[in-house]
Design a protein around this motif. Structure first.
Motif, PDB file in Angstrom:
ATOM      1  N   SER A 146       0.850  -1.188   0.000  1.00  0.00           N
ATOM      2  CA  SER A 146       0.000   0.000   0.000  1.00  0.00           C
ATOM      3  C   SER A 146       0.881   1.232   0.000  1.00  0.00           C
ATOM      4  O   SER A 146       1.829   1.339   0.788  1.00  0.00           O
ATOM      5  CB  SER A 146      -0.914   0.004   1.228  1.00  0.00           C
ATOM      6  N   HIS A 229      -3.898   1.686   7.685  1.00  0.00           N
ATOM      7  CA  HIS A 229      -4.788   2.486   6.843  1.00  0.00           C
ATOM      8  C   HIS A 229      -4.266   3.901   6.609  1.00  0.00           C
ATOM      9  O   HIS A 229      -4.986   4.726   6.031  1.00  0.00           O
ATOM     10  CB  HIS A 229      -6.181   2.548   7.476  1.00  0.00           C
ATOM     11  N   VAL A 262     -11.369  -5.009   8.065  1.00  0.00           N
ATOM     12  CA  VAL A 262     -10.723  -5.485   6.838  1.00  0.00           C
ATOM     13  C   VAL A 262      -9.381  -4.776   6.697  1.00  0.00           C
ATOM     14  O   VAL A 262      -9.109  -3.782   7.367  1.00  0.00           O
ATOM     15  CB  VAL A 262     -11.598  -5.224   5.597  1.00  0.00           C
ATOM     16  N   GLY A 263      -8.556  -5.275   5.803  1.00  0.00           N
ATOM     17  CA  GLY A 263      -7.272  -4.652   5.548  1.00  0.00           C
ATOM     18  C   GLY A 263      -7.409  -3.410   4.696  1.00  0.00           C
ATOM     19  O   GLY A 263      -8.474  -3.119   4.138  1.00  0.00           O
ATOM     20  N   ILE A 265      -6.124  -2.688   1.731  1.00  0.00           N
ATOM     21  CA  ILE A 265      -6.363  -2.954   0.318  1.00  0.00           C
ATOM     22  C   ILE A 265      -7.831  -3.298   0.079  1.00  0.00           C
ATOM     23  O   ILE A 265      -8.476  -2.783  -0.846  1.00  0.00           O
ATOM     24  CB  ILE A 265      -5.455  -4.093  -0.173  1.00  0.00           C
ATOM     25  N   GLU A 266      -8.395  -4.174   0.929  1.00  0.00           N
ATOM     26  CA  GLU A 266      -9.793  -4.554   0.772  1.00  0.00           C
ATOM     27  C   GLU A 266     -10.715  -3.353   0.963  1.00  0.00           C
ATOM     28  O   GLU A 266     -11.708  -3.194   0.234  1.00  0.00           O
ATOM     29  CB  GLU A 266     -10.161  -5.654   1.776  1.00  0.00           C
ATOM     30  N   HIS A 267     -10.393  -2.498   1.935  1.00  0.00           N
ATOM     31  CA  HIS A 267     -11.230  -1.323   2.164  1.00  0.00           C
ATOM     32  C   HIS A 267     -11.164  -0.359   0.982  1.00  0.00           C
ATOM     33  O   HIS A 267     -12.202   0.183   0.547  1.00  0.00           O
ATOM     34  CB  HIS A 267     -10.787  -0.618   3.444  1.00  0.00           C
ATOM     35  N   ASP A 268      -9.978  -0.141   0.421  1.00  0.00           N
ATOM     36  CA  ASP A 268      -9.847   0.748  -0.732  1.00  0.00           C
ATOM     37  C   ASP A 268     -10.579   0.176  -1.948  1.00  0.00           C
ATOM     38  O   ASP A 268     -11.209   0.920  -2.713  1.00  0.00           O
ATOM     39  CB  ASP A 268      -8.370   0.971  -1.062  1.00  0.00           C
ATOM     40  N   LYS A 269     -10.503  -1.134  -2.148  1.00  0.00           N
ATOM     41  CA  LYS A 269     -11.234  -1.744  -3.254  1.00  0.00           C
ATOM     42  C   LYS A 269     -12.743  -1.565  -3.065  1.00  0.00           C
ATOM     43  O   LYS A 269     -13.476  -1.331  -4.038  1.00  0.00           O
ATOM     44  CB  LYS A 269     -10.883  -3.228  -3.351  1.00  0.00           C
ATOM     45  N   PHE A 270     -13.188  -1.679  -1.839  1.00  0.00           N
ATOM     46  CA  PHE A 270     -14.614  -1.510  -1.550  1.00  0.00           C
ATOM     47  C   PHE A 270     -15.071  -0.099  -1.906  1.00  0.00           C
ATOM     48  O   PHE A 270     -16.104   0.091  -2.559  1.00  0.00           O
ATOM     49  CB  PHE A 270     -14.854  -1.814  -0.066  1.00  0.00           C
ATOM     50  N   SER A 273     -14.930   0.474  -5.745  1.00  0.00           N
ATOM     51  CA  SER A 273     -16.041  -0.180  -6.443  1.00  0.00           C
ATOM     52  C   SER A 273     -17.322   0.632  -6.324  1.00  0.00           C
ATOM     53  O   SER A 273     -18.096   0.744  -7.281  1.00  0.00           O
ATOM     54  CB  SER A 273     -16.248  -1.592  -5.885  1.00  0.00           C
TER      55      SER A 273
END
Length: 446
Positions: A146, A229, A262-263, A265-270, A273
């Motif tokens: 990240s 984060h 969540v991590g 990366i997962e939060h940024d992808k969420f 999206s």
């Protein structure tokens, strides 16, 4: 005489004397036959021949002291421990504060001794190298790619505006000035495990220690979330947040509380999206509007958009007079309307915010009545006039004034941008307060 140091530099870190319950100062006596927990006595109780349960005055004993050299002459074991604790507290390289905390050595002596015996010592170099390789390999396996987390956070000076924005984070120590649950250690400072404790008392003490461990785990968990984060550099985090449209920013603010589960990366992808979904929905609505208007090509859509803007300008021009008529006695509103009307007649598209009164749909707020408000008696006439015009209660004005005075005195001057970062209110009110204090001579420009 036993030449092994005991607990530390602080007498409050040592268990009390079993005879008089006073805090032990070196040298003190340790019984060599009583155990397994150490039976410690001060010199006064030892000379009186204090006895307690299994301990007898004729037992073998050891004299505990740390007043002897370990690594080189001139540095006692007590000073070695004090140096290591000072480096741990103040950070590596902060030799001025290290020397101030030790009080027995200069900063040059602390730096040369630490570098010689703990950094450049061949005895420790191989061990440190192996530990570093192990740490790097472990980090490589579980690293998170990240950009936010790999950036080195800024290093602001103590008590600066940026330091307060970062909640007192110290990058050199990877710590905060005040940790979460900062006084968790207070519940443990008076606990002492002794042989004659009952089973219930010992179980209670162990329960307190377990509770303390759980509080430490929660503290580390929160620090890990902040680091992963990228929440330490608050300004950069806010800049990244402003890149999204307003609707996505509102969603970002609502969903921030779930980032802890969540991590990064997962939060940024969420979030990305949902931003993409928002863009797709807006594009779909635009295409549906074209279809509803009977448009079947993008060339026709461009003509439609141009005609639509012209139609909206004409509608705004027709309704503008109705918006201003109810405020016809307000000279400022009439002047703004006439300026905007002249711009429209000249073919220039005026800014939406030109008419502030009619756009908001309400009159300008009257001056604030300061009668009976706390703190009014502390203001002079010019300050009262400022509070009335700006519509600021005297208590808040005095607080903002004191904050600006302290910052100006500390830095030798103050800029408007620093004042806005220091008092987070409306920027126009901040400018009026800043200009007033400059004019009255309370502060000076940087």
């Amino acid at each position: 005489m036993d030449r092994l140091a005991s607990f530390g530099n602080d007498p409050f870190d040592k268990p009390p004397c079993r005879g008089c319950s006073s805090y032990l100062t070196e040298p003190y006596i340790k019984c060599a036959e009583c155990g397994p927990s150490p039976f410690l006595l001060c010199l006064q109780c030892f000379t009186r021949g204090f006895e307690y349960k299994k301990h007898q005055s004729d037992h073998k004993y050891e004299i505990m002291t740390s007043d002897f050299p370990v690594l080189e002459p001139g540095w006692t074991a007590q000073e070695e421990m004090a140096l290591l604790e000072a480096v741990m507290d103040c950070g590596f390289g902060n030799w001025q504060d290290v020397a101030y905390q030790m009080r027995t050595k200069t900063k040059e002596e602390c730096e040369s001794h630490y570098m010689k015996n703990f950094i450049n010592n061949p005895l420790f170099s191989s061990t440190l190298l192996s530990l570093r390789k192990t740490k790097d390999s472990r980090f490589a396996e579980g690293a998170i790619p990240s950009n936010v987390t790999t950036d080195d956070p800024p290093r602001p000076t103590f008590d600066s505006v940026l330091s307060r924005d970062m909640a007192g984070y110290m990058p050199a120590r990877a710590d905060f000035m005040e940790e979460f649950d900062n006084y968790a250690e207070w519940d443990l400072k008076d606990i002492d495990f002794v042989d004659d404790d009952s089973d219930i008392l010992r179980a209670l003490k162990l329960a307190v220690v377990d509770i303390y461990h759980s509080r430490l785990k929660e503290r580390q968990r929160r620090k890990k979330i902040i680091r992963d984060h990228g929440l330490i550099n608050l300004r950069k985090f806010q800049m990244l947040e402003r890149c999204y449209p307003k609707e996505v920013q509102e969603l970002y603010d609502v969903m921030r509380r779930f980032a802890r589960v969540v991590g990064p990366i997962e939060h940024d992808k969420f979030i990305e999206s949902h931003a993409l979904e928002f863009e797709l929905r807006r594009e779909i609505r635009r295409l549906q509007e074209y279809r509803k208007a009977g448009i079947k090509s993008f060339c026709s859509a461009k003509v439609y958009e141009r005609v639509k803007r012209m139609r909206e300008d004409e509608r705004r021009k027709r309704t503008m007079l109705c918006d201003v008529l109810q405020y016809i006695q307000d000279g400022r509103a009439c002047q703004q309307w006439l300026s905007k009307q002249a711009a429209i007649d000249a073919g220039i598209t005026p800014a939406v915010t030109t008419i502030t009164v009619s756009a908001t749909g309400r009159r300008s707020a009257p001056p604030l009545n300061l009668t009976g408000l706390p703190g009014t008696e502390k203001l002079n006439e010019r300050e009262k006039e400022l509070c009335q015009v700006v519509r600021l209660v005297p208590g808040a004005y005095l607080e903002y004034k004191q904050a600006l005075l302290n910052e100006c005195r500390r830095q030798g001057g103050l800029r408007l941008a620093q004042a806005r970062a220091l008092i987070k209110i409306d920027v126009n009110k901040t400018r009026k307060i800043y200009d007033f204090l400059i004019k009255e001579g309370y502060i000076t420009k940087a």
